[in-house]
Design a protein around this motif. Structure first.
Motif, PDB file in Angstrom:
ATOM      1  N   ASP A   1      62.891  20.286  66.857  1.00  0.00           N
ATOM      2  CA  ASP A   1      62.070  21.489  66.693  1.00  0.00           C
ATOM      3  C   ASP A   1      62.637  22.721  67.394  1.00  0.00           C
ATOM      4  O   ASP A   1      61.891  23.548  67.919  1.00  0.00           O
ATOM      5  CB  ASP A   1      60.633  21.234  67.154  1.00  0.00           C
ATOM      6  CG  ASP A   1      59.916  20.270  66.241  1.00  0.00           C
ATOM      7  OD1 ASP A   1      60.332  20.135  65.079  1.00  0.00           O
ATOM      8  OD2 ASP A   1      58.931  19.651  66.683  1.00  0.00           O
ATOM      9  N   VAL A   2      63.963  22.862  67.398  1.00  0.00           N
ATOM     10  CA  VAL A   2      64.626  24.028  67.955  1.00  0.00           C
ATOM     11  C   VAL A   2      65.154  24.864  66.788  1.00  0.00           C
ATOM     12  O   VAL A   2      65.801  24.333  65.884  1.00  0.00           O
ATOM     13  CB  VAL A   2      65.782  23.613  68.900  1.00  0.00           C
ATOM     14  CG1 VAL A   2      66.587  24.823  69.341  1.00  0.00           C
ATOM     15  CG2 VAL A   2      65.232  22.871  70.107  1.00  0.00           C
ATOM     16  N   ARG A   3      64.886  26.142  66.817  1.00  0.00           N
ATOM     17  CA  ARG A   3      65.287  27.020  65.713  1.00  0.00           C
ATOM     18  C   ARG A   3      66.805  27.097  65.568  1.00  0.00           C
ATOM     19  O   ARG A   3      67.526  27.363  66.524  1.00  0.00           O
ATOM     20  CB  ARG A   3      64.738  28.426  65.926  1.00  0.00           C
ATOM     21  CG  ARG A   3      65.213  29.414  64.868  1.00  0.00           C
ATOM     22  CD  ARG A   3      64.730  30.816  65.157  1.00  0.00           C
ATOM     23  NE  ARG A   3      65.453  31.807  64.385  1.00  0.00           N
ATOM     24  CZ  ARG A   3      65.366  33.101  64.586  1.00  0.00           C
ATOM     25  NH1 ARG A   3      64.571  33.572  65.535  1.00  0.00           N
ATOM     26  NH2 ARG A   3      66.058  33.939  63.850  1.00  0.00           N
ATOM     27  N   ILE A   4      67.242  26.874  64.339  1.00  0.00           N
ATOM     28  CA  ILE A   4      68.634  27.081  63.956  1.00  0.00           C
ATOM     29  C   ILE A   4      68.584  27.775  62.595  1.00  0.00           C
ATOM     30  O   ILE A   4      67.922  27.299  61.676  1.00  0.00           O
ATOM     31  CB  ILE A   4      69.412  25.751  63.845  1.00  0.00           C
ATOM     32  CG1 ILE A   4      69.385  25.000  65.185  1.00  0.00           C
ATOM     33  CG2 ILE A   4      70.845  26.004  63.398  1.00  0.00           C
ATOM     34  CD1 ILE A   4      69.955  23.594  65.115  1.00  0.00           C
ATOM     35  N   ASP A   5      69.258  28.913  62.475  1.00  0.00           N
ATOM     36  CA  ASP A   5      69.266  29.644  61.211  1.00  0.00           C
ATOM     37  C   ASP A   5      70.361  29.066  60.315  1.00  0.00           C
ATOM     38  O   ASP A   5      71.515  28.964  60.718  1.00  0.00           O
ATOM     39  CB  ASP A   5      69.512  31.136  61.448  1.00  0.00           C
ATOM     40  CG  ASP A   5      68.380  31.788  62.238  1.00  0.00           C
ATOM     41  OD1 ASP A   5      67.303  31.173  62.361  1.00  0.00           O
ATOM     42  OD2 ASP A   5      68.584  32.908  62.741  1.00  0.00           O
TER      43      ASP A   5
ATOM     44  N   TRP B   1      71.562  28.318  68.849  1.00  0.00           N
ATOM     45  CA  TRP B   1      72.590  27.387  68.378  1.00  0.00           C
ATOM     46  C   TRP B   1      73.020  27.800  66.981  1.00  0.00           C
ATOM     47  O   TRP B   1      72.221  28.301  66.196  1.00  0.00           O
ATOM     48  CB  TRP B   1      72.051  25.957  68.372  1.00  0.00           C
ATOM     49  CG  TRP B   1      71.684  25.476  69.730  1.00  0.00           C
ATOM     50  CD1 TRP B   1      70.426  25.308  70.232  1.00  0.00           C
ATOM     51  CD2 TRP B   1      72.571  25.114  70.788  1.00  0.00           C
ATOM     52  NE1 TRP B   1      70.480  24.870  71.526  1.00  0.00           N
ATOM     53  CE2 TRP B   1      71.786  24.745  71.889  1.00  0.00           C
ATOM     54  CE3 TRP B   1      73.959  25.073  70.907  1.00  0.00           C
ATOM     55  CZ2 TRP B   1      72.343  24.337  73.104  1.00  0.00           C
ATOM     56  CZ3 TRP B   1      74.519  24.668  72.109  1.00  0.00           C
ATOM     57  CH2 TRP B   1      73.705  24.306  73.193  1.00  0.00           C
ATOM     58  N   ARG B   2      74.294  27.568  66.673  1.00  0.00           N
ATOM     59  CA  ARG B   2      74.854  27.948  65.381  1.00  0.00           C
ATOM     60  C   ARG B   2      74.842  26.762  64.419  1.00  0.00           C
ATOM     61  O   ARG B   2      75.154  25.648  64.803  1.00  0.00           O
ATOM     62  CB  ARG B   2      76.311  28.400  65.545  1.00  0.00           C
ATOM     63  CG  ARG B   2      76.496  29.572  66.468  1.00  0.00           C
ATOM     64  CD  ARG B   2      77.956  29.873  66.831  1.00  0.00           C
ATOM     65  NE  ARG B   2      78.897  28.815  66.533  1.00  0.00           N
ATOM     66  CZ  ARG B   2      79.865  28.895  65.607  1.00  0.00           C
ATOM     67  NH1 ARG B   2      80.030  29.983  64.889  1.00  0.00           N
ATOM     68  NH2 ARG B   2      80.686  27.902  65.416  1.00  0.00           N
ATOM     69  N   TYR B   3      74.520  27.029  63.158  1.00  0.00           N
ATOM     70  CA  TYR B   3      74.492  25.945  62.164  1.00  0.00           C
ATOM     71  C   TYR B   3      75.871  25.324  61.979  1.00  0.00           C
ATOM     72  O   TYR B   3      75.995  24.161  61.620  1.00  0.00           O
ATOM     73  CB  TYR B   3      73.918  26.429  60.829  1.00  0.00           C
ATOM     74  CG  TYR B   3      74.847  27.294  60.000  1.00  0.00           C
ATOM     75  CD1 TYR B   3      75.819  26.721  59.187  1.00  0.00           C
ATOM     76  CD2 TYR B   3      74.742  28.682  60.019  1.00  0.00           C
ATOM     77  CE1 TYR B   3      76.664  27.505  58.424  1.00  0.00           C
ATOM     78  CE2 TYR B   3      75.580  29.461  59.256  1.00  0.00           C
ATOM     79  CZ  TYR B   3      76.543  28.876  58.469  1.00  0.00           C
ATOM     80  OH  TYR B   3      77.387  29.649  57.707  1.00  0.00           O
ATOM     81  N   GLN B   4      76.934  26.082  62.261  1.00  0.00           N
ATOM     82  CA  GLN B   4      78.292  25.566  62.097  1.00  0.00           C
ATOM     83  C   GLN B   4      78.592  24.408  63.055  1.00  0.00           C
ATOM     84  O   GLN B   4      79.542  23.660  62.844  1.00  0.00           O
ATOM     85  CB  GLN B   4      79.337  26.681  62.311  1.00  0.00           C
ATOM     86  CG  GLN B   4      79.289  27.766  61.265  1.00  0.00           C
ATOM     87  CD  GLN B   4      78.370  28.931  61.631  1.00  0.00           C
ATOM     88  OE1 GLN B   4      77.439  28.794  62.433  1.00  0.00           O
ATOM     89  NE2 GLN B   4      78.610  30.092  61.029  1.00  0.00           N
ATOM     90  N   ASP B   5      77.786  24.263  64.100  1.00  0.00           N
ATOM     91  CA  ASP B   5      77.995  23.198  65.081  1.00  0.00           C
ATOM     92  C   ASP B   5      77.119  21.972  64.833  1.00  0.00           C
ATOM     93  O   ASP B   5      77.176  21.004  65.582  1.00  0.00           O
ATOM     94  CB  ASP B   5      77.734  23.731  66.499  1.00  0.00           C
ATOM     95  CG  ASP B   5      78.786  24.745  66.928  1.00  0.00           C
ATOM     96  OD1 ASP B   5      79.961  24.579  66.556  1.00  0.00           O
ATOM     97  OD2 ASP B   5      78.415  25.706  67.630  1.00  0.00           O
ATOM     98  N   VAL B   6      76.295  22.006  63.787  1.00  0.00           N
ATOM     99  CA  VAL B   6      75.393  20.892  63.496  1.00  0.00           C
ATOM    100  C   VAL B   6      76.165  19.798  62.750  1.00  0.00           C
ATOM    101  O   VAL B   6      76.786  20.051  61.725  1.00  0.00           O
ATOM    102  CB  VAL B   6      74.186  21.351  62.656  1.00  0.00           C
ATOM    103  CG1 VAL B   6      73.293  20.160  62.300  1.00  0.00           C
ATOM    104  CG2 VAL B   6      73.383  22.415  63.413  1.00  0.00           C
TER     105      VAL B   6
END
Length: 197
Positions: A78-82, A109-114
């Protein structure tokens, strides 16, 4: 892509982020009931209550990640990531980030790191998890996306995104181990005690 197309894409991303920031600031001032999760999918605000079933499954997935990678694993709930797409400010049920992940200049946090996302289905937002969120995760090239569906009693495992979508998922019934070896998490997820709704 041309330099002009790159600049247009960056300007669109900045405008999306600004609108999402405004929405989330407004939502933080609203009297959202405790125990409700809020996220923005395609510019639409969704509020859903966290049920016991939902939380138990999330906790078991996070526990499996901690057992595999240690307590300092960058696994969040539940942490916001765009994510890519029009106003997609998601708060995944479980998001695993690369060890090297660092917050951006805005503190997010960046989506590129997910590397991995798991969503646990809620009746009111199931269409988001199976539809626009799946597409956004694929566009973000998240290598592993798992949907745990307590209504079906089944996990849907999506891997190897290509051309903005995932191929058909592998479906595994609750009570059966989900073999994620050979993926970014390289573990077997035990679903024996995943509750159903």
């Amino acid at each position: 892509m041309t330099v002009l197309e790159d600049r247009i894409e960056m300007a669109d991303a900045d405008a999306n982020t600004e609108r999402l920031d405004e929405w989330f600031e407004r939502l933080e001032r609203m009297p959202v009931p405790e125990g409700y999760r809020v996220e923005i999918v395609g510019g639409n605000v969704h509020m859903t209550p966290q049920r016991d079933t939902h939380w138990i499954i999330i906790r078991r997935i996070v526990r499996a990640l901690e057992d595999k990678f240690g307590l300092d694993v960058k696994a969040f709930s539940d942490v916001r990531i765009d994510f890519p797409g029009h106003e997609n400010g998601f708060c995944p049920d479980v998001a695993l980030l690369k060890d090297s992940a660092k917050k951006d200049d805005t503190g997010r946090w960046r989506y590129q790191d997910v590397e991995f996302v798991a969503e646990v289905i809620s009746q009111g937002t199931a269409a988001n998890d199976y539809g626009p969120k799946r597409i956004a995760y694929a566009e973000a090239e998240v290598p592993l996306y798992v949907i745990a569906d307590p209504y079906q009693g089944r996990c849907h495992v999506y891997t190897d995104p290509k051309d903005g979508d995932y191929a058909d998922p592998v479906k595994v019934d609750f009570g059966t181990d989900v073999d994620l070896t050979g993926t970014v998490v390289d573990l077997v997820l035990n679903t024996e005690n995943f509750p159903r709704d």
